[in-house]
Design a protein around this motif. Structure first.
Motif, short mmCIF file in Angstrom:
data_model
loop_
_atom_site.label_atom_id
_atom_site.label_comp_id
_atom_site.label_asym_id
_atom_site.label_seq_id
_atom_site.Cartn_x
_atom_site.Cartn_y
_atom_site.Cartn_z
N ILE A 167 0.84 0.49 -3.31
CA ILE A 167 0.65 1.89 -2.91
C ILE A 167 -0.63 2.09 -2.11
O ILE A 167 -0.61 2.67 -1.02
N LEU A 168 -1.72 1.60 -2.66
CA LEU A 168 -3.01 1.87 -2.02
C LEU A 168 -3.13 1.14 -0.70
O LEU A 168 -3.59 1.69 0.30
N THR A 169 -2.72 -0.13 -0.68
CA THR A 169 -2.82 -0.90 0.55
C THR A 169 -1.94 -0.30 1.64
O THR A 169 -2.37 -0.13 2.78
N GLU A 170 -0.71 0.02 1.27
CA GLU A 170 0.20 0.58 2.26
C GLU A 170 -0.29 1.94 2.75
O GLU A 170 -0.12 2.29 3.92
N SER A 171 -0.91 2.71 1.85
CA SER A 171 -1.45 3.99 2.28
C SER A 171 -2.62 3.79 3.24
O SER A 171 -2.72 4.47 4.26
N THR A 172 -3.50 2.86 2.88
CA THR A 172 -4.69 2.64 3.70
C THR A 172 -4.31 2.13 5.09
O THR A 172 -4.85 2.59 6.09
N PHE A 173 -3.38 1.19 5.14
CA PHE A 173 -3.01 0.61 6.44
C PHE A 173 -1.79 1.31 7.05
O PHE A 173 -1.29 0.87 8.08
N SER A 174 -1.31 2.34 6.40
CA SER A 174 -0.14 3.09 6.89
C SER A 174 1.04 2.17 7.19
O SER A 174 1.62 2.21 8.26
N LEU A 175 1.37 1.33 6.23
CA LEU A 175 2.53 0.46 6.39
C LEU A 175 3.71 1.08 5.64
O LEU A 175 3.54 1.54 4.51
N ASN A 176 4.85 1.10 6.28
CA ASN A 176 5.99 1.78 5.68
C ASN A 176 6.75 0.88 4.72
O ASN A 176 7.89 0.54 4.94
N GLY A 177 6.08 0.52 3.64
CA GLY A 177 6.73 -0.28 2.60
C GLY A 177 7.16 0.60 1.44
O GLY A 177 7.16 1.83 1.54
N ILE A 178 7.49 -0.06 0.34
CA ILE A 178 7.96 0.65 -0.84
C ILE A 178 6.91 1.64 -1.36
O ILE A 178 7.23 2.76 -1.76
N GLY A 179 5.66 1.23 -1.36
CA GLY A 179 4.61 2.06 -1.92
C GLY A 179 4.42 3.36 -1.17
O GLY A 179 4.32 4.43 -1.76
N ARG A 180 4.37 3.28 0.15
CA ARG A 180 4.16 4.49 0.94
C ARG A 180 5.39 5.39 0.84
O ARG A 180 5.27 6.61 0.80
N TYR A 181 6.54 4.75 0.78
CA TYR A 181 7.78 5.49 0.59
C TYR A 181 7.69 6.31 -0.69
O TYR A 181 8.06 7.49 -0.73
N ALA A 182 7.16 5.68 -1.75
CA ALA A 182 7.04 6.36 -3.03
C ALA A 182 6.12 7.56 -2.92
O ALA A 182 6.44 8.65 -3.40
N ILE A 183 5.00 7.37 -2.27
CA ILE A 183 4.03 8.45 -2.14
C ILE A 183 4.64 9.62 -1.37
O ILE A 183 4.52 10.79 -1.76
N LEU A 184 5.31 9.32 -0.28
CA LEU A 184 5.92 10.38 0.52
C LEU A 184 7.00 11.09 -0.29
O LEU A 184 7.12 12.31 -0.25
N ALA A 185 7.77 10.31 -1.06
CA ALA A 185 8.85 10.90 -1.85
C ALA A 185 8.28 11.83 -2.91
O ALA A 185 8.79 12.93 -3.14
N ILE A 186 7.21 11.40 -3.56
CA ILE A 186 6.61 12.25 -4.59
C ILE A 186 6.07 13.52 -3.95
O ILE A 186 6.26 14.63 -4.45
N GLY A 187 5.40 13.37 -2.80
CA GLY A 187 4.84 14.53 -2.12
C GLY A 187 5.91 15.54 -1.75
O GLY A 187 5.67 16.73 -1.75
N ALA A 188 7.11 15.06 -1.43
CA ALA A 188 8.17 15.94 -0.98
C ALA A 188 9.11 16.33 -2.12
O ALA A 188 10.09 17.01 -1.89
N ASN A 189 8.78 15.90 -3.35
CA ASN A 189 9.64 16.20 -4.49
C ASN A 189 11.06 15.69 -4.31
O ASN A 189 12.01 16.30 -4.78
N ASP A 190 11.19 14.59 -3.59
CA ASP A 190 12.54 14.08 -3.35
C ASP A 190 12.92 13.16 -4.53
O ASP A 190 12.71 11.95 -4.49
N LEU A 191 13.48 13.77 -5.56
CA LEU A 191 13.62 13.07 -6.84
C LEU A 191 14.48 11.81 -6.79
O LEU A 191 14.11 10.80 -7.38
N PRO A 192 15.63 11.82 -6.10
CA PRO A 192 16.39 10.57 -6.08
C PRO A 192 15.60 9.41 -5.50
O PRO A 192 15.68 8.28 -5.98
#
Lengths: 331, 337, 596
Positions: free
Chosen positions: B278-303
């Motif tokens: 999560i942190l690495t992908e956020s810092t380097f803005s890489l679209n992996g699983i971790g950043r996907y998770a962060i974006l999903a949580i931010g958007a309340n996209d529960l599935p």
């Protein structure tokens, strides 16, 4: 075993059973505490770590005083010192001067030194309290599992497995998001801090729990426990009077080593935007904002980052020193 | 042995089941307990000018009016047996494992996850190779030259390494190497391995090293202390007494014994990383699983959040399982219970 | 919306003159033909880079075809489906692969906000006192598969856009204004051709007639909505259609990886003879999604990306670099947009139910600090009232002057506090969207400014995806949680006072269920004025009413205006035919070309 952040921590994942075997206080003559203190006194690096921690704690407690002497109030704007079109401090070095030791925050010109100093309060407060919570739960669960064994041990061990299988950082972020913004008689930042303590502390207990369980398992087979039992002592007595004193060393060591991890955990949560509310400064929160601006205001990133680094390093040094001092087998 | 493996497998599946139930509760039960109605939840997923009727229709469509058990059952069934999804003019079948459809984009979650996985896997693969090599090598040399300048320096750096948050070192590295010196790729850079291996490595080298720096530190410390312990054991003395060259003693006997716990931890670390850095992908803005998770949580996209949590938990459980089994195979002292 | 991706959400912001049809046709004729450069008011600047060279004129005009136009997005589109999108940049971009009945002219300056016919041969013809609108399609326009586009395809497209469970994101103008008679969705339509909607008639393949519930003279603005881009019913896959939208414009989808990237290539079935508006210069258009906004800026500056598609301007870091370096600044444009950043003052929350307490907030506000939070002068001008000056008929006035230096009038504020019966100030909460650093900066600045008169603010950030739906935009929540001040922002859908004001000042649009943008304006006089304006046919008289509304709201001190927004956009040197389209407040994507 592994830490929820994508960063490792050798302390937590050392196989507890191996790492602290034989740490149970069999040495005669001098008490373990005395020996440990003798060893620790000789360990200059650990003492330096301890000293830094002492300074940090004092700075956090006396933050208002420190800021009055060396800076400006942490929420005070100094927009007149900011270049309106560039949004950063006028002049070179991000505004670092005798007046502003760490320079100015971009956009609003707040005193970075004061904000870093005040940031120590939140970081240390949350890290200490969360660690205490982890320690309390972990110790209780670990002793209960180790001492009683059987199905109790199985249940608690599975529970620990379960916790360790959760992607914790993800969970913590999600949890902070769904919890209401006032409740339990608290509101605002008090509630936020309490919530962060609970979440960080609650997710941290299995690490200590595993270690204590392992220690308890080996201790309960020892003669002095058998002796107490044969004298008719009840389980609560044995746990509190016989086992606990012998577990103080590992509890102390791993508590010290859990604090820096929790400092990092808190910083990570703040970095990801789920920390306390502004304008209260936190190191992670400052780094998060600096991540958009560090190319034009490097000091905005460097000072809070260094603050985290120094704090975590100091605790790690002290924790290592304590472990070496308390573990007769260590180098 | 087979019984052991089967037991652990069953345990792992049960664990995943519990993880999914808990995740589901956090997102679906906790808000309801806090007093949110089905319409409140649905109002997040309608357009800006939606009226009450549209909110109600959306709640219906997303199944928020059903009892929670039914909602959970639908989620669990989708993973095992697939599900059908109403797209408007026609329904589409989403084959197992179906993690459902995004509440917001209505795109199926599973292909999304598969799409993000290579990024995270690339990150984990490169970084773990670097940190394992660097960490173990440093640890061995440190142990052999105990007290030397190298040992002190290496252990000092190692301690610094575990004390640095990756979002700080990451930004620092980007600031220095990408934006000031211009020798590495800037943030958000990723090229698929199959597309251009050289570019792939160039784009990822900075995040690799950043992660590896932190991990290698811990490995060096572990290797070093492990080696010290091993080298003082009897069988090493025996080996030396046999007149074996020091090199053989160190590498063949000493290191091998030390490596067992290292491999364990390595497996767990890689499992954890695969579940999303999560942190690495956020810092380097890489679209992996971790950043996907962060974006999903931010958007309340529960599935999406459910899907990503399950995948992350899967990798952690899998890593644990593999490590346990390997351990049992390698180390005869481990009882197969 | 509510996707949380773009740092600044830009809703379609349309500016300049609300023109009568005649004027628009005149301008369309003027700007007709295949070249939009150098006509009318716009002067062409050939290759000499200068700050603002792309505002009001075409920079680097060119007719050279070929090359690849590379765009990047810091998040993702709400949808690529014409029925399901509600962003200005998206409406700008969609014209590359879809043709609505009418469109905003791809031209610099004020011309960009005028309507010209696109799929239709002329602008709409009103009848029945503007309750019925008729359009005739251009002959020979084809879908990408070569089939002719008919009025039925347009009707079907509008029908499907009505279904808000499948397409939740698009605007609801057709839902609100068409005489639906209970029609909900073609997907639930008993008619075998799925064309059961009575409100739209297609007497022949080239004619489409809209029947409205009430007269509306601005229907051409509806006809430019992406919802009128034709959709072939046979190819419609509902929510899945966005995976492959069937093109009617000069480009069609080549690859489309949702959430990641997509590419457009030339559509061979598009015939330039049927399309006077589009230049279609690049051979290929690539869009990369979910790229960090700062990284997009870096790539713009290094020439690795041509356009930041959201059009919200450079991030603070790049803004600092560009404005501080003349060699970069000459490649930048400052585009004014019809957007107001403001703070709603909630009269439901004591003691702000007293107008003097609200006025105290207005006087104590530090206007310069507010502007700084949005990036200083580059981020926009200090707003003294609601309507951005670029909206026709808008008048600038200042009811609460902030002293000589604009940092606030502390004595006046204290005086108002006394009149309010709170001489020592009071405490309240200020909300903002947690993901938006600029709103956070506004809140922190406000806290400092109001503290000077004893008003203590507690700051509270909410996730932006829920900000309007569950928190600030839900009256009961805002009241119960003491949200006295709420940061807010609004860009017009519509190039007149109605389009800018109605959604944020009409008390009757406030819904108890949440999702409101009007957080604080509940003034009966304003509602009356709004109704009066809709009945006023005279343009000048109507514009005066808009201004009167603006003034009434300000007199009630329920809105604290912050900044009339500007964006700083960067034009890499290999872009040709660059200009800011006032209709969208960003570069016109239809006109752009690249040097190969």
């Amino acid at each position: 075993m592994t830490v929820p952040l994508d960063l490792p921590d050798s302390a937590r994942r050392a196989k507890p059973e191996a790492g602290l075997a034989g740490m149970g206080g069999t040495i005669q003559g001098r008490s373990l505490g005395q020996i440990a203190w003798l060893r620790l006194r000789r360990d200059r690096v650990a003492l330096a770590g301890g000293l830094v921690i002492l300074v940090l704690v004092l700075v956090a407690i006396f933050a208002p005083l420190v800021v009055r002497l060396l800076g400006h109030p942490p929420t005070e704007f100094h927009e007149d010192l900011i270049d309106p079109s560039l949004q950063v401090a006028r002049g070179p070095r991000g505004g670092i001067s005798w007046d502003f030791l760490f320079g100015l925050e971009p956009v609003n010109g707040r005193d970075l030194f004061s904000r870093v100093v005040y940031g120590a309060r939140i970081s240390l407060l949350i890290a200490f309290l969360a660690t205490l919570l982890s320690m309390a739960i972990g110790t209780t669960m670990g002793i209960v599992a180790g001492y009683f064994g059987g199905w109790i041990d199985t249940v608690i061990s599975r529970l620990m497995d379960l916790f360790l299988a959760f992607p914790l950082l993800l969970f913590a972020i999600a949890l902070v998001g769904v919890i209401p913004d006032h409740g339990f008689g608290l509101s605002g930042n008090t509630l936020r801090v309490a919530m962060l303590v609970v979440i960080i502390g609650f997710f941290g207990w299995p690490y200590i729990g595993r270690i204590i369980r392992g220690q308890t398992l080996s201790l309960r087979e020892r003669e002095f426990v058998d002796a107490a039992r044969s004298l008719g002592a009840r389980s609560p007595y044995i746990i509190v009077r016989e086992l606990l004193p012998n577990l103080v060393a590992p509890i102390l060591v791993y508590t010290t080593l859990l604090i820096p991890t929790n400092v990092l955990f808190e910083a990570a949560l703040s970095f990801l935007g789920v920390g306390v509310q502004p304008p209260t400064p936190t190191w992670g929160g400052m780094l998060s904002e600096a991540s958009r601006l560090y190319t034009i205001a490097p000091n905005f990133m460097i000072f809070p980052g260094l603050a985290i680094f120094v704090t975590v390093l100091a605790f790690n040094l002290l924790g290592d020193g304590l472990r070496d001092a308390l573990d007769p087998r260590a180098r | 042995m087979i019984v052991f493996i089967i037991r652990r497998l069953v345990g792992a599946v049960l664990l995943l089941f519990v993880v999914s139930a808990v995740t589901f509760s956090i997102f679906f039960v906790v808000p309801r307990l806090a007093g949110a109605t089905a319409e409140d939840l649905a109002s997040r997923y309608v357009g800006k000018t939606a009226d009450e009727q549209q909110v109600r229709q959306m709640a219906d469509k997303l199944g928020f009016h059903d009892p929670l058990v039914v909602q959970y059952g639908r989620f669990a069934k989708g993973i095992v047996a697939g599900a059908d999804y109403d797209y408007g003019p026609a329904a589409e079948h989403c084959p197992a494992p179906c993690f459902g459809y995004s509440f917001l984009t209505q795109a199926p979650v599973w292909p999304d996850l598969l799409d993000r996985l290579p990024v995270t896997a690339s990150l984990a693969a490169g970084a773990s190779a670097i940190w394992l090599l660097a960490g173990v090598a440093t640890g061995v040399i440190s142990a052999l030259r105990r007290g030397s300048i190298f040992d002190r320096a290496a252990m000092g750096v190692a301690l610094a390494g575990v004390s640095l948050p990756i979002f700080f070192t990451g930004l620092l590295a980007l600031g220095i190497f990408s934006y000031t010196l211009g020798v590495t790729a800037p943030g958000s850079s990723y090229t698929a391995l199959a597309e251009d291996p050289a570019q792939w490595a160039y784009d990822l080298i900075l995040p690799w090293i950043t992660i590896a720096f932190l991990y290698a530190a811990g490995y060096a410390r572990l290797t070093s202390s492990g080696m010290l312990e091993t080298m003082s054991e009897d069988f090493i003395r025996t080996a030396r007494a046999k007149g074996l060259p020091e090199r053989t003693v160190v590498l063949k006997h000493g290191l091998r014994a030390t490596l067992t716990p290292i491999v364990t931890i390595f497996g767990l670390d890689v499992g954890l990383l695969l579940g999303g850095a999560i942190l690495t992908e956020s810092t380097f803005s890489l679209n992996g699983i971790g950043r996907y998770a962060i974006l999903a949580i931010g958007a309340n996209d529960l599935p999406k959040v459910m899907g990503v949590t399950m995948v992350a938990a899967f990798f952690i459980v899998l890593a644990n399982l593999v490590v346990d089994i390997l351990y049992a195979v390698v180390d005869p002292r481990v009882r197969l219970t | 919306m509510n996707r949380g991706e773009p740092a600044v959400k830009t809703r379609p912001a349309v500016t300049a003159t609300a023109t009568g049809a005649a004027l628009a046709i005149l301008l369309a004729a003027c700007g007709g033909g295949t070249s939009t450069s150098g006509n009318g008011g716009g002067t062409a600047t050939a290759g000499v880079a200068a700050f603002n060279a792309g505002v009001g004129s075409v920079f680097n005009p060119s007719d050279a075809k070929g090359g690849t136009l590379r765009l990047a997005h810091s998040g993702d589109f709400d949808s690529l489906d014409p029925a399901d999108t509600y962003y200005a940049y998206s409406w700008n971009f969609i014209r590359l692969y879809g043709r609505s009945l009418v469109m905003f002219a791809p031209a610099p300056g004020a011309k960009g906000s005028t309507l010209v016919p696109d799929l239709a041969a002329t602008l709409g013809v009103p009848s029945d006192n503007a309750k019925t609108w008729t359009y005739h399609l251009r002959p020979g326009v084809k879908f990408e598969d070569g089939t002719l586009i008919t009025a039925k395809d347009v009707k079907y497209a509008v029908e499907r856009s009505l279904d808000k469970t499948v397409f939740p994101d698009g605007p609801t103008y057709f839902n609100d204004f068409l005489d639906l008679q209970g029609y909900t969705s073609p997907y639930k339509d008993a008619d075998p051709n799925k064309l059961g909607l009575k409100a739209i008639e297609t007497p022949d393949d080239a004619t489409i007639v809209f029947h409205l519930l009430k007269p509306f003279s601005g229907f051409d603005y509806f006809a430019q909505l992406p919802a009128t881009i034709p959709v072939p019913a046979a190819k419609d896959t509902g929510a899945n259609y966005k995976q492959h939208v069937v093109s009617s414009g000069p480009y069609k989808f080549d690859t489309n990886s949702i959430g990641k990237s997509f590419t457009l290539v030339r559509n061979d079935s598009w015939d330039v003879g049927t399309d006077p508006n589009r230049k279609a210069l690049p051979d290929r258009i690539e869009v990369t999604l979910n790229v960090n906004a700062d990284d997009i800026d870096n790539r713009l500056l290094s020439g690795d990306v041509d356009v930041a598609i959201e059009g919200t301007g450079l991030q603070p870091a790049a803004q600092g670099r560009v404005l501080g370096d003349p060699s970069l600044k000459k490649n930048a444009d400052s585009a004014a947009i019809a957007r107001l950043w403001y703070t709603s003052i909630n009269p439901d929350v004591a003691p702000l139910d007293n107008i003097h307490c609200r006025k105290a907030v207005e006087y104590a506000n530090d206007k310069v600090s507010y502007q700084n939070a949005y990036g200083g002068p580059a981020g926009g001008d200090i707003a003294t009232n609601m309507m951005p000056p670029m909206i026709p008929g808008a008048q600038k006035f200042d009811v609460y002057p902030g002293g000589a230096d604009n940092h606030g009038d502390v004595p006046k504020a204290k005086d108002e506090l006394k009149q309010c019966g709170q001489p020592n100030g009071f405490s309240t909460t200020m909300s903002y969207r947690a993901e938006r650093p600029r709103e956070k900066a506004v809140a922190e600045g406000m806290q400092q400014a109001l503290a000077r008169v004893g008003i203590k603010l507690t700051l509270k950030g909410f996730p932006q995806s829920d900000y309007f739906k569950l928190y600030a935009g839900k009256p009961a929540y805002a009241k119960a949680n003491n949200l006295g001040l709420m940061t807010n922002g609004w860009g017009a859908d519509w190039p007149d006072g109605f389009g800018f004001l109605q959604q944020i000042v009409d008390s009757r649009v406030i819904r108890a269920t949440g999702g409101n943008t009007n957080l604080s304006v509940k003034v009966p006089d304003v509602d009356k004025l709004l109704d009066q304006a809709l009945l006023t046919t005279d343009l000048v008289a109507r514009e005066q009413i808009w201004s009167q509304i603006d003034r009434t709201v300000m007199d009630n001190a329920v809105v604290l205006p912050g900044v009339w927004a500007k964006t700083l956009v960067y034009r890499p040197s290999n872009l040709t035919n660059v200009f800011v389209n006032d209709g969208f407040g960003m570069y016109d994507y239809l006109a752009l070309g690249v040097k190969k």
